[in-house]
Design an enzyme around this catalytic site. Structure first.
Site, short mmCIF file in Angstrom:
data_model
loop_
_atom_site.label_atom_id
_atom_site.label_comp_id
_atom_site.label_asym_id
_atom_site.label_seq_id
_atom_site.Cartn_x
_atom_site.Cartn_y
_atom_site.Cartn_z
N HIS A 167 0.79 -1.33 0.00
CA HIS A 167 -0.05 0.08 0.03
C HIS A 167 0.84 1.15 0.02
O HIS A 167 0.37 2.28 0.10
CB HIS A 167 -0.75 0.08 1.02
CG HIS A 167 -1.82 -1.16 1.13
ND1 HIS A 167 -3.19 -0.95 0.85
CD2 HIS A 167 -1.86 -2.52 1.86
CE1 HIS A 167 -3.96 -2.13 0.99
NE2 HIS A 167 -3.03 -2.92 1.55
N LYS A 227 -14.75 8.19 -3.16
CA LYS A 227 -16.14 8.53 -2.22
C LYS A 227 -16.59 9.69 -2.62
O LYS A 227 -17.92 9.93 -2.95
CB LYS A 227 -15.77 8.56 -0.96
CG LYS A 227 -15.48 6.94 -0.23
CD LYS A 227 -14.68 7.08 0.83
CE LYS A 227 -13.97 5.58 1.36
NZ LYS A 227 -13.21 5.45 2.21
N LYS A 284 -8.45 13.19 5.29
CA LYS A 284 -7.62 11.91 5.16
C LYS A 284 -6.44 12.12 6.26
O LYS A 284 -6.46 13.00 6.99
CB LYS A 284 -6.88 11.88 3.84
CG LYS A 284 -6.23 13.29 3.48
CD LYS A 284 -5.55 13.30 2.08
CE LYS A 284 -6.81 13.65 0.96
NZ LYS A 284 -7.00 12.28 0.39
N ARG A 285 -5.46 10.93 6.57
CA ARG A 285 -4.71 11.08 7.54
C ARG A 285 -3.91 12.50 7.27
O ARG A 285 -3.59 12.81 6.07
CB ARG A 285 -3.88 9.63 7.42
CG ARG A 285 -4.41 8.41 7.73
CD ARG A 285 -3.50 7.38 7.62
NE ARG A 285 -3.05 6.95 6.22
CZ ARG A 285 -1.89 6.60 5.79
NH1 ARG A 285 -0.91 7.05 6.73
NH2 ARG A 285 -1.70 6.51 4.47
N THR A 329 -8.72 6.47 -1.67
CA THR A 329 -10.02 5.91 -1.71
C THR A 329 -11.12 7.03 -1.47
O THR A 329 -12.20 6.71 -1.90
CB THR A 329 -10.32 4.57 -0.90
OG1 THR A 329 -9.57 4.88 0.37
CG2 THR A 329 -9.48 3.34 -1.29
N LYS A 376 0.65 13.89 1.55
CA LYS A 376 -0.73 14.44 1.22
C LYS A 376 -0.86 15.64 1.14
O LYS A 376 -1.84 16.18 0.47
CB LYS A 376 -1.62 13.68 2.26
CG LYS A 376 -1.70 12.15 2.25
CD LYS A 376 -2.58 11.55 3.42
CE LYS A 376 -2.86 10.14 3.48
NZ LYS A 376 -3.43 9.49 2.45
C1 26Q Z 1 4.20 1.56 9.69
C2 26Q Z 1 5.56 1.55 10.44
C3 26Q Z 1 5.59 1.75 11.79
C4 26Q Z 1 4.32 2.37 12.37
C5 26Q Z 1 3.27 2.22 11.54
C6 26Q Z 1 3.34 2.19 10.12
C7 26Q Z 1 2.04 2.33 9.38
C8 26Q Z 1 0.71 2.41 9.80
C9 26Q Z 1 -0.24 2.47 8.98
C10 26Q Z 1 2.22 2.25 7.70
C11 26Q Z 1 1.19 2.55 7.11
C12 26Q Z 1 -0.12 2.40 7.55
C13 26Q Z 1 -1.29 2.74 6.76
C14 26Q Z 1 -1.28 3.07 5.40
C15 26Q Z 1 -2.61 3.36 4.71
O1 26Q Z 1 -3.67 3.64 4.89
N1 26Q Z 1 -2.32 3.49 3.40
C16 26Q Z 1 -3.28 3.74 2.45
O2 26Q Z 1 -3.87 2.39 1.77
C17 26Q Z 1 -4.94 2.70 0.91
C18 26Q Z 1 -5.78 1.53 0.54
O3 26Q Z 1 -4.88 0.88 -0.39
C19 26Q Z 1 -4.41 3.75 -0.17
O4 26Q Z 1 -5.54 3.97 -0.89
C20 26Q Z 1 -3.85 5.01 0.33
O5 26Q Z 1 -3.17 5.58 -0.65
C21 26Q Z 1 -2.55 4.48 1.18
O6 26Q Z 1 -2.00 5.79 1.92
#
Ligand code: 26Q
Length: 763
Positions: free
Chosen positions: A315, A608, A497-498, A604, A503
């Site tokens: 992702h 929406k 979004k986050r 995503t 972003k």
């Molecule tokens: C990694 C290492 C240490 C701590 C936390 C993390 C971590 C936590 C959450 C790494 C990634 C995430 C979340 C990622 C995320 O939400 N990615 C999104 O996934 C969506 C679904 O595929 C995509 O549409 C987005 O583009 C993508 O940002």
């Protein structure tokens, strides 16, 4: 299997043991929960053939009451029965806490996938953790984000405790993981299960002072929070403990279920497909190999079985999000896996003699690369949008692609239309039904039939009225929720979004400052705008929190200046979550998808907003590219550098943000404003704002400045178009809705199933 109104009344009466009119809201909510449980249990039929297990650290499922009622086909009847007794379903919806089991896109995608699987009668269960306090609840007090535990678990909860437990050994000590089951209802479809693991010994009272707690006391803290702060070693260890609890209990559950259905371990891949959602569940690979070993299966065969059973979804291309763990951490937490991981590393190095340092699992600094293990030892690696997969194949993972071209594939993300249209936008749903019937609910491609109406004045008029009603509803909700008044006649621009630098919420921030100056100079925008943000920043992500602080401070500066607030309102929606998204998205005019090209894997939210009749202002990134491809350039606002240009800048390391700042007086003016007297006079904290300014001037890793002017021009074009020709705006919104069918998660799931899982549709 349809449930009649009479049946519902009778069941409800039976559960309540008294009249509906005489019951309290709490009793009614509890009764509906039981009713849904009973009806959905009936649709949990035994599985024939293979079953999918979607393992994920996050499941951002949102509130479930209305969603389940809609999916079971009893929403209208229940609403009417309640009304006949003087009760409102919407009041009961308010009582439900949103399950706090996710963070952002990756978690919401998992939830959409579960909905589509059940709707399409495919056997697919989730495996995750039952976090007690979720990510965190975001409070916006004195202009900064503060985090508090999000205690969402109550006695009346969808996840049911079971008597199933599995033993999991963490750092040599045995723990008991307890299974909780949550029914996932399909729309006119089957019921699947979300399996959530927890420890009985968790103690919420150890949380002190916000979201702090003793990170060492695993028995008490293991499932308190999703992504606990990992800025120190104990935090990082805790994340590994969590991940292993999830995959070890999950793997045991999978083996158990498969054996019950006739599996002899050798043929596991005929009984189970395991999808690894990003690298958080990657340890399921060595864990399954270990468990198969215990059952007497030779190492090489176990590797083969696991490879055939598992598939991996990537992702992100952000280096910092690709998990690597220092080997000594794994030595401590999961010593039982280390010999296996070492063995896998040797095999990997055998397979790739050309670049073992790139594709090996354990690197020379003794770090374990989880994604590398996934790619070698699963049969499928997929990206989540066309551009993202292309970047993985051509640059980020090119050595892997050379090694295993047949493993790589794309699965462009999707969203479930049941939640993101039927549930969140009943007005629009109804309008669509009256034009093209109800087929689009299960066959999203039928939305293209709306193209027959793009010049139908009555339809355009109705669509405009629906948008206006949704905007008024959002304004009322915001006033009630956080006491801010916004003008429903203004144009609504939303970036939710986050919070992350890639972003580029900071680009939006700089735009608003620029407009502030323009208005002060007498250059007013073509239309009044309300710029709405929703975003949580990871608690240890300092710059992200500084961006939130800058936005909040700017909103006060603007609100305090009648010249400017006549044209711009800046609203930060506190604690953005699925519930908030369901109010915001239907009310949006312009959807802001402005990530640095190449960095947003898919997005995503973009889908929406499109489905709910917003136009997109975005870069050629992630799934924006595919949205543009479908709606055509006249129906989307694209700006900014291309992914190729961006990737080149990184490769040549030739981007210097200060040069851009020095060369562009408008940009300089906007950046300097961050630490201006106006900002400081409105509660701006000097240290935070200076830190943000310095970050932008000296680093700006996500190249905000090169897109600054293009963004202003394109955004102002959109505002102008909205102002001068509202009929044409609505027409283009309708074109967006009509072309959104491709972004249904039903399509995504169909493609996963055809190419990776091969599940049989259940009777
Ligand atoms: C990694 C290492 C240490 C701590 C936390 C993390 C971590 C936590 C959450 C790494 C990634 C995430 C979340 C990622 C995320 O939400 N990615 C999104 O996934 C969506 C679904 O595929 C995509 O549409 C987005 O583009 C993508 O940002």
């Amino acid at each position: 299997m349809a449930f009649t109104k009479e049946q519902i009344k009778e069941e409800l009466g039976g559960i309540l043991g008294r009249s509906i009119a005489g019951a309290t809201d709490e009793e009614l909510y509890g009764a509906l929960l039981q009713l849904v449980q009973k009806f959905s249990d009936e649709k949990k039929t035994p599985v024939t053939g293979k079953k999918l297990y979607y393992i994920s650290a996050e499941f951002l499922i949102g509130k479930l009451l209305s969603n389940n009622l809609i999916n079971l086909g009893i929403y209208e009847d229940v609403r009417d029965i309640l009304r006949e007794n003087g009760k409102e379903l919407s009041d009961l919806e308010e009582m439900e806490n949103e399950p706090s089991l996710g963070n952002g896109g990756l978690g919401r995608l998992a939830a959409c996938f579960l909905d589509s699987l059940a709707t399409m009668n495919l056997p697919g269960d989730g495996i995750g953790l039952r976090y007690h306090c979720g990510l965190f609840h975001q409070y916006i007090g004195s202009g900064v984000q503060t985090e508090m535990p999000d205690k969402w678990l109550t006695n009346q909860c969808w996840a049911k405790k079971t008597d199933k437990t599995y033993k999991v050994t963490l750092a040599g000590k045995e723990y008991e993981a307890r299974l909780y089951e949550l029914n996932i209802t399909g729309y006119e479809g089957r019921t699947n299960t979300l399996n959530l693991f927890d420890l009985d010994t968790i103690d919420e009272s150890i949380i002190k002072d916000g979201i702090n707690f003793d990170k060492k006391d695993i028995a008490k803290n293991l499932t308190l929070f999703l992504y606990p702060d990992d800025s120190d070693e104990d935090g990082r260890l805790l994340r590994i403990y969590q991940q292993y609890l999830m995959v070890s209990a999950g793997a045991q559950l999978i083996l158990d279920e498969c054996v019950k259905r006739g599996c002899n371990y050798h043929d596991l891949a005929d009984y189970a497909a395991i999808q690894i959602n990003d690298t958080h569940p990657s340890m399921v690979i060595p864990e399954l190999i270990r468990l198969l070993g215990e059952k007497g299966i030779e190492f090489d065969e176990a590797v083969d079985i696991v490879t055939k059973t598992c598939a991996y979804t990537n992702h992100t291309i952000l280096a910092e999000a690709l998990e690597t763990w220092p080997r000594r951490f794994l030595d401590k937490v999961v010593p039982q896996l280390m010999p296996i991981i070492e063995h896998l590393d040797r095999i990997a190095r055998e397979r790739d003699k050309n670049h073992p340092e790139v594709t090996g699992i354990i690197d020379k600094d003794q770090r374990v690369h989880m994604a590398n293990m996934d790619i070698h030892f699963t049969h499928s690696t997929n990206g989540v949008a066309k551009l993202h997969t292309e970047i993985l194949e051509k640059s980020e993972l090119k050595d892997f692609y050379a090694l295993y071209p047949e493993k790589f594939n794309n699965k462009t993300n999707g969203i479930t239309f049941r939640r993101w249209l039927l549930e969140c936008n009943p007005r629009l749903t109804n309008m669509i039904e009256t034009r093209i019937g109800t087929g689009f609910k299960k066959n999203a491609d039928e939305l293209t039939k709306l193209l027959d109406y793009v010049d139908d004045e009555e339809t355009l008029q109705e669509l405009a009225e629906i948008k206006q009603a949704n905007k008024t509803a959002l304004a009322q909700w915001l006033e009630k929720k956080q006491g801010v008044k916004i003008d429903p006649q203004a144009m609504f621009l939303i970036q939710s979004k986050r919070l992350h630098e890639y972003k580029r919420q900071q680009l939006n921030l700089l735009y608003l400052i620029h407009e502030y100056y323009e208005i002060k100079a007498g250059h007013v925008p073509a239309h009044k705008i309300v710029s709405i943000f929703g975003a949580k920043a990871a608690p240890a992500y300092i710059i992200a929190k500084d961006i939130i602080h800058a936005l909040l401070t700017l909103s006060k500066v603007i609100a305090d200046d009648p010249d400017v607030s006549a044209w711009i309102q800046l609203v930060f929606v506190e604690n953005y979550n699925v519930t908030a998204a369901e109010k915001m998205i239907p009310a949006c005019d312009l959807s802001e998808q402005i990530s640095l090209a190449s960095k947003e894997a898919s997005g995503t939210g973009n889908m929406k907003f499109m489905l709910n009749g917003a136009l997109t202002l975005g870069t050629m990134d992630g799934a924006n590219v595919e949205i543009a491809e479908r709606v055509g350039n006249d129906n989307i606002y694209i700006f900014g550098e291309s992914s190729h240009q961006v990737i080149d800048h990184y490769a040549r390391a030739d981007y210097c943000s200060r040069d851009w700042y020095e060369a562009d007086p408008n940009l300089k003016r906007a950046v300097d404003f961050l630490t201006s007297d106006e900002m400081l006079a409105h509660g701006g904290i000097k240290e935070n704002l200076e830190r943000l300014k310095n970050e932008l001037l000296n680093k700006d890793w996500f190249q905000t400045f090169p897109d600054f002017n293009a963004y202003i021009v394109r955004k102002n074009q959109a505002i102008c178009d909205y102002a001068v020709n509202s009929r044409d705006w609505t027409r283009r919104a309708l074109i967006n809705i009509a072309n959104a069918g491709f972004f249904s998660s039903d399509r995504t799931i169909e493609s996963y199933n055809k190419e990776i899982w091969h599940l049989k549709e259940q009777a």
